[in-house]
Scaffold this motif. Structure first.
Motif, PDB file in Angstrom:
ATOM      1  N   THR A   4     -99.192  68.164   5.594  1.00 32.31           N
ATOM      2  CA  THR A   4     -99.218  66.737   5.275  1.00 32.31           C
ATOM      3  C   THR A   4     -99.469  66.568   3.803  1.00 32.31           C
ATOM      4  O   THR A   4    -100.010  67.448   3.139  1.00 32.31           O
ATOM      5  N   VAL A   5     -99.075  65.413   3.270  1.00 33.82           N
ATOM      6  CA  VAL A   5     -99.344  65.080   1.886  1.00 33.82           C
ATOM      7  C   VAL A   5    -100.234  63.851   1.861  1.00 33.82           C
ATOM      8  O   VAL A   5     -99.973  62.867   2.539  1.00 33.82           O
ATOM      9  N   ALA A  58     -97.769  59.889 -11.154  1.00 30.83           N
ATOM     10  CA  ALA A  58     -98.920  59.032 -11.441  1.00 30.83           C
ATOM     11  C   ALA A  58     -99.993  59.130 -10.361  1.00 30.83           C
ATOM     12  O   ALA A  58    -101.198  59.105 -10.647  1.00 30.83           O
ATOM     13  N   LEU A  59     -99.580  59.254  -9.087  1.00 35.35           N
ATOM     14  CA  LEU A  59    -100.540  59.250  -7.977  1.00 35.35           C
ATOM     15  C   LEU A  59    -101.208  60.596  -7.748  1.00 35.35           C
ATOM     16  O   LEU A  59    -102.251  60.674  -7.097  1.00 35.35           O
ATOM     17  N   GLN A  60    -100.629  61.678  -8.253  1.00 33.64           N
ATOM     18  CA  GLN A  60    -101.197  63.018  -8.112  1.00 33.64           C
ATOM     19  C   GLN A  60    -101.501  63.357  -6.648  1.00 33.64           C
ATOM     20  O   GLN A  60    -102.652  63.498  -6.240  1.00 33.64           O
ATOM     21  N   PRO A  61    -100.484  63.490  -5.789  1.00 30.46           N
ATOM     22  CA  PRO A  61    -100.718  63.783  -4.370  1.00 30.46           C
ATOM     23  C   PRO A  61    -101.259  65.185  -4.154  1.00 30.46           C
ATOM     24  O   PRO A  61    -101.112  66.065  -5.003  1.00 30.46           O
ATOM     25  N   LYS A 558    -104.928  70.744  -1.478  1.00 30.72           N
ATOM     26  CA  LYS A 558    -104.524  71.411  -2.710  1.00 30.72           C
ATOM     27  C   LYS A 558    -103.544  70.523  -3.458  1.00 30.72           C
ATOM     28  O   LYS A 558    -102.565  70.048  -2.887  1.00 30.72           O
ATOM     29  N   PRO A 559    -103.774  70.238  -4.752  1.00 31.30           N
ATOM     30  CA  PRO A 559    -102.873  69.355  -5.500  1.00 31.30           C
ATOM     31  C   PRO A 559    -101.481  69.976  -5.642  1.00 31.30           C
ATOM     32  O   PRO A 559    -101.325  71.182  -5.833  1.00 31.30           O
ATOM     33  N   ILE A 560    -100.434  69.118  -5.529  1.00 34.53           N
ATOM     34  CA  ILE A 560     -99.047  69.556  -5.707  1.00 34.53           C
ATOM     35  C   ILE A 560     -98.731  69.579  -7.196  1.00 34.53           C
ATOM     36  O   ILE A 560     -99.069  68.645  -7.928  1.00 34.53           O
ATOM     37  N   ASN A 561     -98.066  70.629  -7.649  1.00 32.78           N
ATOM     38  CA  ASN A 561     -97.727  70.768  -9.067  1.00 32.78           C
ATOM     39  C   ASN A 561     -96.818  69.617  -9.508  1.00 32.78           C
ATOM     40  O   ASN A 561     -95.716  69.442  -8.977  1.00 32.78           O
TER      41      ASN A 561
END
Length: 585
Positions: A4-5, A58-61, A558-561
């Motif tokens: 999931t994101v 901008a949202l840094q998912p 974990k942040p997505i690049n």
């Protein structure tokens, strides 16, 4: 694998989403002349993809991923070797790490998502090192010795100090001794076999000063096993001016006024006899008749003791004068309750109660004594400050701060029966705590408080300071300044933390008011080890329960690049820029 994101800020999603939608609508309007053609739908899709990519940057998912399967055993003081051997048998490749205080637990090469924490646990300032990991806390056996204790460190001359505690795994025949500073034994208790044993030791305090009592444990042969300090500050008793207002004379008031008068307090007792007639009694003070309550006649008193009926029958002027004296002049008020008082919250202090159907209880400080009470106890709510709690952690006596003053009450009733049963010390301690909690009239510019009875060398010692000084400066005996932080809800309350580096009695003082000093004792870290280990276990349990309650294979965020989104954005923008030029050619 990404399951999931998740976007972390929902408020930001709405703002950026609205901006993205507006930008997309503008693009559709710009290209609407080509509506109905394949080019129009391709451009709309590519522009949508570009805007979504820009929003994602901008949202840094973050992505929910399955954790790695690596496991670690973290060993702390007091760990159980059998637990360690059992874990090694179940998890063949498990890594074992020793814990070092204030050092990194994991190095750059060690990655572990599941941690088995054995022993007494981590220091609280190292908890953060295990955040975002699945943690199973396994404390093993509790430490032996005195694991909990309680006593009033600050007392008045003529009072009796009570040291109560809980001993884990006592050795039958051993003795606990309370020693005065000179080494004289003033009280003792013999330990019995069992898992736990509660105990109480007491001593009389006759002279003003700072004293270091000791709790000593000896075996049945008289050999010394341990000796821990008990710092005590003895102050001169303060004579209070007390006004008692009763709708009719009661046995409770009769014994209470005699007890307070014996301590030297100046008292005026006004009791209603019949309609329009009152009886006045005077103790340690000149005769002075009190009629309607006013600012003038209340400003001479530190404490008002009033029954619920008299409080309800106060006239508007008297009630206003009483409330103003509490808020502005720091007057303390104790309300003697009745059944109607417990059923309404429309009283000074707005106390709320719940029915518990218990007619007698045992207080934490006196677990062996049954004390009568009403069938109510305090409702847990913000602003309630307990004075007494029973053995089930229910609040029995409490107060609220109202402006500069305090208003309190109790669900205890007929406490004078303790005197009739010969438990005068229990009776005195109950009322000493109530009177002391409510009568702190704001006559001094600074007031100190600490939740711990003593500091330990090189360990944090927290204190609070309530003062009318706008920007107080607190200094140590060595003239070092202690940084303060202002309370969030109370402007004249300040909090400070220091790390004492010398043993023995120390002092804190306010630079702007050097007469106001705070005496505290600094002990060696070798003292009270059982209590500190037990306290550490409780802190670790409370903190790591939130992690061990999760599934072991819980997902990690974990942040997505963002470079992936930036690459997609460039491709889309490049296509939209090149497409018109290609068609023209």
């Amino acid at each position: 694998m990404i399951d999931t994101v998740t976007f972390l800020n929902s408020h930001l999603i709405w703002q950026i989403g609205a901006a993205g939608l507006l930008l997309w609508m503008i693009f559709i309007w710009k290209e609407f002349s080509q509506f109905g053609t394949n080019k129009f739908w391709v451009k709309i899709f590519v522009s949508f993809l570009a805007i979504i990519s820009l929003m994602a940057i901008a949202l840094q998912p973050v992505a929910s991923t399955s954790p790695k399967t690596s496991k670690t055993v973290l060993l702390t003081k007091g760990y159980n070797k059998e637990q360690l051997d059992s874990l090694k048998r179940v998890h063949k490749k498990i890594e074992v790490l020793p814990y070092k205080v204030n050092y990194p637990i994991f190095d750059n090469e060690t990655v572990s998502d599941s941690v088995f924490l054995l022993g007494y646990g981590l220091e609280s300032f190292d908890f953060w090192q295990l955040n975002n990991r699945w943690v199973q806390y396994m404390p093993g056996s509790e430490p032996s010795g005195i694991v909990r204790y309680k006593y009033d460190q600050r007392n008045n001359v003529g009072e009796r100090i009570f040291f109560t505690g809980l001993y884990n795994n006592p050795e039958k025949g051993n003795k606990l001794l309370l020693e005065e500073p000179g080494g004289t034994i003033v009280d003792s208790v013999i330990l019995k076999s069992g898992r736990h044993q509660k105990f109480q030791l007491a001593a009389n305090l006759n002279i003003k000063g700072n004293y270091l009592f000791s709790i000593t444990e000896k075996d049945s042969l008289g050999n010394l096993l341990s000796k821990d300090p008990v710092p005590v500050v003895v102050q001169e008793a303060t004579s209070l001016k007390i006004l008692v207002l009763n709708n009719f004379p009661t046995f409770e008031t009769k014994y209470l006024k005699n007890y307070l008068a014996s301590l030297g307090h100046e008292m005026i007792v006004k009791s209603k006899i019949t309609k329009g007639r009152h009886k006045f009694e005077y103790f340690n003070t000149e005769k002075k008749r009190i009629g309607v309550l006013s600012k003038k006649n209340l400003e001479t008193f530190d404490l008002v003791i009033i029954d619920a009926t008299s409080l309800r029958n106060l006239g508007r002027k008297s009630r206003t004068a009483l409330e103003n004296s509490i808020r502005k002049n720091g007057l303390g008020v104790f309300i003697q309750p009745n059944n109607n008082f417990f059923k309404t919250s429309k009283n000074i202090g707005s106390f709320d109660f719940v029915s518990d159907k218990r007619e007698d209880i045992s207080l934490k400080d006196f677990p062996k004594n049954k004390i009568p009470k009403s069938v109510f106890s305090f409702k847990n709510e913000f602003g309630i400050l307990p004075i007494h709690q029973d053995t089930k952690d229910k609040t029995i006596s409490a107060y609220k701060r109202i402006g500069n003053g305090r208003v309190g009450t109790t669900t205890l009733e007929n406490t004078y029966e303790l005197l009739l049963r010969g438990n005068s010390n229990v009776y005195k301690q109950i009322w000493s705590a109530i009177i002391g909690a409510l009568s702190n009239k704001n006559l001094i510019s600074s007031q100190w408080q600490s939740d711990i009875t003593m500091g330990f060398k090189d360990q944090p010692f927290e204190f609070s300071l309530r003062t009318s000084i706008e920007k107080p400066t607190v200094q140590t005996m060595g003239r070092y300044t202690i940084p303060l932080r202002r309370g969030l809800s109370i402007e004249n309350l300040w909090h400070g933390t220091m790390h004492p580096n010398t043993l023995g009695w120390e002092k804190l003082s306010v630079q702007q008011d050097s007469t106001m000093m705070f005496n505290y004792f600094v002990a060696d870290t070798l003292h009270w080890r059982s209590q500190k280990d037990y306290d550490k276990i409780q802190k670790n349990r409370r903190y790591f329960d939130q992690f061990s309650s999760l599934e072991e294979d819980a997902k990690l965020l974990k942040p997505i690049n963002p470079l992936w989104f930036f690459f997609i954005f460039l491709l889309c923008i490049g296509f939209l820029w090149l497409e018109p030029k290609i068609n023209k050619e």
